[in-house]
Design an enzyme around this catalytic site. Structure first.
Site, PDB file in Angstrom:
ATOM      1  N   ARG A  10       0.831  -1.087   0.072  1.00 31.69           N
ATOM      2  CA  ARG A  10       0.086   0.066  -0.039  1.00 31.69           C
ATOM      3  C   ARG A  10       0.866   1.021   0.002  1.00 31.69           C
ATOM      4  NH1 ARG A  10      -4.578   0.312   4.449  1.00 31.69           N
ATOM      5  NH2 ARG A  10      -2.937   1.003   5.902  1.00 31.69           N
TER       6      ARG A  10
ATOM      7  N   LYS B 204      -2.588   6.530   1.453  1.00 34.60           N
ATOM      8  CA  LYS B 204      -2.563   7.031   2.973  1.00 34.60           C
ATOM      9  C   LYS B 204      -1.718   7.997   2.962  1.00 34.60           C
ATOM     10  CE  LYS B 204      -2.504   4.772   7.277  1.00 34.60           C
ATOM     11  NZ  LYS B 204      -3.593   5.108   7.829  1.00 34.60           N
TER      12      LYS B 204
ATOM     13  N   GLU C 248     -16.229   6.176   4.751  1.00 34.45           N
ATOM     14  CA  GLU C 248     -15.559   5.569   5.795  1.00 34.45           C
ATOM     15  C   GLU C 248     -15.521   6.968   6.750  1.00 34.45           C
ATOM     16  OE1 GLU C 248     -11.286   4.511   5.372  1.00 34.45           O
ATOM     17  OE2 GLU C 248     -11.018   6.076   3.514  1.00 34.45           O
TER      18      GLU C 248
HETATM   19  N1  PLP Z   1      -9.397   4.164   6.619  1.00 36.11           N
HETATM   20  C1  PLP Z   1      -8.450   5.081   7.051  1.00 36.11           C
HETATM   21  C2  PLP Z   1      -8.761   6.496   6.615  1.00 36.11           C
HETATM   22  C3  PLP Z   1      -7.526   4.816   7.908  1.00 36.11           C
HETATM   23  O1  PLP Z   1      -6.652   5.995   8.017  1.00 36.11           O
HETATM   24  C4  PLP Z   1      -7.220   3.372   8.211  1.00 36.11           C
HETATM   25  C5  PLP Z   1      -5.906   3.212   9.044  1.00 36.11           C
HETATM   26  O2  PLP Z   1      -5.218   2.720   8.579  1.00 36.11           O
HETATM   27  C6  PLP Z   1      -8.204   2.542   7.716  1.00 36.11           C
HETATM   28  C7  PLP Z   1      -9.111   2.842   7.162  1.00 36.11           C
HETATM   29  C8  PLP Z   1      -7.915   1.201   8.159  1.00 36.11           C
HETATM   30  O3  PLP Z   1      -6.817   0.615   7.557  1.00 36.11           O
HETATM   31  P1  PLP Z   1      -5.937  -0.694   8.032  1.00 36.11           P
HETATM   32  O4  PLP Z   1      -7.026  -1.709   8.336  1.00 36.11           O
HETATM   33  O5  PLP Z   1      -5.146  -0.897   6.737  1.00 36.11           O
HETATM   34  O6  PLP Z   1      -5.415  -0.135   9.150  1.00 36.11           O
HETATM   35  C1  COI Z   2      -4.233   3.025  11.372  1.00 40.91           C
HETATM   36  O1  COI Z   2      -5.137   2.428  11.806  1.00 40.91           O
HETATM   37  O2  COI Z   2      -3.077   2.225  11.703  1.00 40.91           O
HETATM   38  C2  COI Z   2      -4.251   4.483  11.244  1.00 40.91           C
HETATM   39  O3  COI Z   2      -3.355   4.897  10.549  1.00 40.91           O
HETATM   40  C3  COI Z   2      -5.158   5.279  11.617  1.00 40.91           C
HETATM   41  C4  COI Z   2      -4.937   6.629  12.031  1.00 40.91           C
HETATM   42  C5  COI Z   2      -6.250   7.387  12.401  1.00 40.91           C
HETATM   43  C6  COI Z   2      -4.389   6.056  13.577  1.00 40.91           C
END
Ligand code: PLP
Ligand code: COI
Length: 335
Positions: free
Chosen positions: A77, A179, A215
């Site tokens: 990612r 991200k 989201e």
């Molecule tokens: N959506 C957003 C905007 C996020 O910042 C995160 C955190 O990483 C997620 C979703 C969840 O992603 P992940 O499950 O890869 O941590």
């Molecule tokens: C995560 O879940 O790792 C994120 O980056 C989300 C953040 C809002 C803490």
């Protein structure tokens, strides 16, 4: 360390990983004890927000190993994020190696099994070289910091109240699916406003029509239907959550549930019985109520904490992460 009472905030640990990019190449990288960074006042990150990041966790398993959850997915990612922001890619194998080195160097900060805390890893990249005209920087830093954390939402596992936001998080064809630090900068006013009004988080809608669910500021949605189907929004402007991808697999392959990734109209949210926010930081946090301009949508199954399906998803995911349940091949990276 009072592991059981940690919140989700930064505590400096012993070592961070650093690699610098200059003259078209990444250097060999190293661990550092230095927690501050000196860069040009005109650095790309300071002037034009040229930065992206990742988040993943290290756990102590039931049998005493330290493991990381799917770091290869974060590496992939981050590659997408870097390309979209004209940041040079940090090679995926080196990313996983850097994560491993950082966790090993901070092994004393990996919370013990059963403590409820984890070691959060924050890989990030930013333009460190000077730019004054709008252009990608010529120099970059890749860095990983490690910090022990507890639950993301204050008060641990409790049902959250969200508000449907009038602000947009991401435009179609924008940067919502990567991200980028900038996605979070522009969500700050919305989250501060939501908190002031007594809400835990925002539910963002699609920016073009404001009719479908996207989201929150830091997690994806999972919903559960009356007949136990797991449904999650499909959109090209949300972050592809690694937790969500993993939960969909768990729902299908471990729990035998039907799963559906599709557009979800705001109007149909009232028909779901459970709602959870999923992400590395959020794990699965139950949502009890969503307020749409004064109209309350109650998620009956998650109004009082986890519901039956979200609980099973949570138990299976954390069981895999902590080594109580056999993981699919490649999910657990032993440190
Ligand atoms: N959506 C957003 C905007 C996020 O910042 C995160 C955190 O990483 C997620 C979703 C969840 O992603 P992940 O499950 O890869 O941590
Ligand atoms: C995560 O879940 O790792 C994120 O980056 C989300 C953040 C809002 C803490």
């Amino acid at each position: 360390m009072d592991w059981a009472n940690l919140d989700f905030s930064y505590r400096k640990t012993d070592k961070s990983y650093v690699s610098n990019y200059a003259d078209g190449a990444w250097d060999e990288g190293q661990l550092t004890g230095e927690g501050t960074i000196t860069i040009s006042e005109c650095a790309g990150v300071l002037q034009y927000s040229q930065s992206c990041f990742e988040g993943l966790k290290a756990y102590t398993t039931e049998d005493g190993h330290i493991v990381a959850f799917r770091p290869d997915m974060n590496a992939a990612r981050m590659e997408n994020s870097a390309k979209r922001l004209e940041i040079p890619v940090f090679p995926k194998e080196r990313f996983v190696d850097a994560v491993t080195q950082t966790i090993r160097a901070n092994a004393a900060y990996v919370p013990p099994y059963g403590s409820g805390a984890t070691l959060y890893l924050r890989p990030f990249m930013f333009g460190s070289g000077p730019v004054i005209g709008v252009a990608p920087a010529k120099e970059y830093q890749f860095r990983i910091l490690a910090t022990p954390v507890g639950p993301y939402f204050k008060g641990g596992v409790r049902s959250l109240t969200l508000c449907v936001s009038d602000f947009d998080r991401a435009a179609p064809n924008g940067t919502g699916n990567i991200k980028a630090g900038l996605n979070y900068a522009m969500s700050l006013h919305a989250i501060v406003t939501a908190h002031k009004n007594g809400y835990d988080e925002n539910m963002y809608l699609d920016a073009a029509t404001h009719t479908t669910v996207e989201e929150t500021g830091g997690a994806n949605f999972v919903f559960v239907t009356r007949d136990n189907k797991v449904v999650t929004p499909k959109s090209s402007s949300i972050l592809p959550s690694i937790t969500r991808i993993s939960l969909l697999h768990i729902a299908k392959e471990y729990l035998g549930l039907e799963v559906e990734e599709r557009e979800i109209a705001l109007g149909e949210v009232k028909d779901f019985v459970e709602c959870g926010l999923c992400g590395t930081a959020a794990v699965i946090s139950p949502v009890g109520k969503i307020v749409d301009h004064g109209k309350e949508i109650v998620m009956s199954g998650t109004a009082q904490g986890m519901g039956p399906v979200t609980k099973k998803l949570y138990d299976t995911l954390t069981g895999i992460q902590m080594g109580r349940i056999e993981a699919p091949k490649g999910w657990i990276h032993i440190i």
